[in-house]
Design an enzyme around this catalytic site. Structure first.
Site, PDB file in Angstrom:
ATOM      1  N   CYS A 148       0.772  -1.204   0.113  1.00 35.19           N
ATOM      2  CA  CYS A 148       0.033  -0.031   0.154  1.00 35.19           C
ATOM      3  C   CYS A 148       0.993   1.436  -0.199  1.00 35.19           C
ATOM      4  O   CYS A 148       1.344   1.806   1.094  1.00 35.19           O
ATOM      5  CB  CYS A 148      -0.821   0.105   1.247  1.00 35.19           C
ATOM      6  SG  CYS A 148      -1.997   1.381   1.370  1.00 35.19           S
ATOM      7  N   CYS A 151      -0.575   3.927   2.019  1.00 32.02           N
ATOM      8  CA  CYS A 151      -0.320   3.882   3.481  1.00 32.02           C
ATOM      9  C   CYS A 151       1.124   4.358   4.030  1.00 32.02           C
ATOM     10  O   CYS A 151       1.225   4.899   5.079  1.00 32.02           O
ATOM     11  CB  CYS A 151      -0.795   2.564   4.088  1.00 32.02           C
ATOM     12  SG  CYS A 151      -2.308   1.865   3.345  1.00 32.02           S
ATOM     13  N   ASP A 152       2.025   3.767   3.034  1.00 37.30           N
ATOM     14  CA  ASP A 152       3.649   3.736   3.397  1.00 37.30           C
ATOM     15  C   ASP A 152       4.661   4.330   2.997  1.00 37.30           C
ATOM     16  O   ASP A 152       5.677   4.693   3.383  1.00 37.30           O
ATOM     17  CB  ASP A 152       3.739   2.035   3.520  1.00 37.30           C
ATOM     18  CG  ASP A 152       3.102   1.251   4.543  1.00 37.30           C
ATOM     19  OD1 ASP A 152       2.654   1.707   5.477  1.00 37.30           O
ATOM     20  OD2 ASP A 152       2.729  -0.067   4.237  1.00 37.30           O
TER      21      ASP A 152
END
Ligand code: NAP
Length: 334
Positions: A148, A151-152
């Site tokens: 992701c 997200c990261d």
């Protein structure tokens, strides 16, 4: 708005107990659905499956969930959502569903250890990113291996990352990563991208992006975090090592819908077909989250879909309980 259902008996002690609502899955969609159904006094039962918290709980820190300006750990958010649902009466069974019978109501839900009957079913079984299945992948998930970019990506500010895959997801996420990373190297097993031409043009003209063609990762290497990947050229067989701080894997997702095949309408990629009210082709069966969402795949969108599914499920039960409430025309759509 809070919906309450007055006339539904919980039949707690009965051997033939029929649940009001069973939620399959306990990611953000399932936990939100459980919260809303619990606040409608339906005492929902959540069958968590094997991945409590869903994909979100795999993320170290979620920085785009509204209301958490300092971010929130994936596990922590999952715990909070579960506690919130439990506070209003949701119950949790840490069991995985192996079979459902949606041919008549009450529906039957069979887990590995028990069989349940339910008046309404909310399916939030999620989607799982495909894995490379190479040594180091599991070990370094959350320590440099990610599925992701949204997200990261931020954690790779000014670092070198590798993106695996040649489809729309890999290219889109790879382009997103150029906001943070000093370089993005796309490792693809062929010499031609699968992604659409517009994305291809954008990625090929981005100076931060370079490509390693005709190659696959055979191992992810490191000590505490990812430090390098082993590569094999599939044409020449040549082996090499490439230094990197992160490996983002986008080689497709699989919606977890195998047990619903032949009962719920699925699209060509296996996602459950739904509408804005989270209904399916089976009256009384609702769906939410990534199992029905190949597009957004965000914690907040899944949570929103979960709430909508539970509200709609509550209305469906209310219309059965109270003749004065117009019955939902459940069969007229999807
Ligand atoms: P996808 O289109 O199936 O692409 C997966 C990519 O991963 C392919 O390039 C494939 O290689 C590669 N791959 C698969 N297994 C692999 C393995 N074991 N090792 C190495 N590489 C592997 O998946 P996706 O990109 O997630 O897209 C899924 C669907 O969503 C598609 O229909 C896509 O168009 C759509 N989507 C659209 C957008 C958009 O329109 N903006 C964004 C994201 C997704 P090969 O090419 O050699 O098969």
């Amino acid at each position: 708005m809070e919906l309450k259902l007055s006339g539904v008996s919980s039949q707690k002690e009965s051997q033939e107990k029929i649940e009001n609502v069973i939620v399959i899955g306990a990611g953000p969609a399932g936990l939100s659905a459980a919260l809303y159904a619990a606040r409608a006094e339906l005492e929902p039962l959540v069958l968590t499956g094997t991945e409590l918290g869903g994909q979100a709980s795999l993320t170290n820190i979620i920085e785009n969930y509204p209301g958490f300006p300092d971010g929130v750990g994936g596990n922590e958010l999952s715990d909070l959502l579960q506690k919130h649902a439990e506070k209003f009466g949701a119950r949790f069974e840490y069991d995985a569903v192996e079979r459902v019978d949606l041919s008549h109501r009450p529906f039957t839900v069979k887990t590995y250890s028990k069989e349940y009957q339910t008046r309404v079913l909310i399916v939030t079984s999620g989607a799982s990113p495909n894995h490379l299945d190479v040594p180091g992948e599991k070990e370094f998930t959350g320590k440099g291996v990610s599925y992701c970019a949204t997200c990261d990506g931020w954690f790779f500010k000014d670092k070198k990352v590798v993106v695996v895959g040649g489809g729309d997801s890999a290219i889109e996420e790879g382009l997103f990563l150029t906001r943070f990373a000093s370089s993005v190297t796309i490792v693809h097993r062929r010499h031609e991208l699968r992604a659409g031409v517009i994305l291809q043009n954008r990625v090929k003209s981005n100076s931060k992006v370079n490509f390693i063609w005709d190659s696959v990762i055979t191992e992810i290497l490191g000590d505490k975090h990812v430090e390098a990947v082993s590569l094999r050229n599939v044409k020449s067989g040549e082996e090499s090592t490439f230094q990197t701080d992160g490996v983002f894997i986008f080689i497709g997702h699989k919606p977890n819908t195998a047990i619903f095949k032949g009962q719920l309408n699925l699209d060509q990629n296996g996602y459950v077909i739904t509408d804005m009210s989270m209904r399916t082709n089976v009256p009384g069966v609702y769906v939410a989250g990534e199992v029905a969402d190949p597009t957004f795949r965000q914690v907040v969108t899944s949570a929103g879909m979960g709430a909508a599914a539970a509200i709609q499920a509550t209305r469906f039960l209310e219309s059965e309980e109270s003749p004065e409430i117009p019955e939902e025309k459940e069969k007229q759509r999807i």
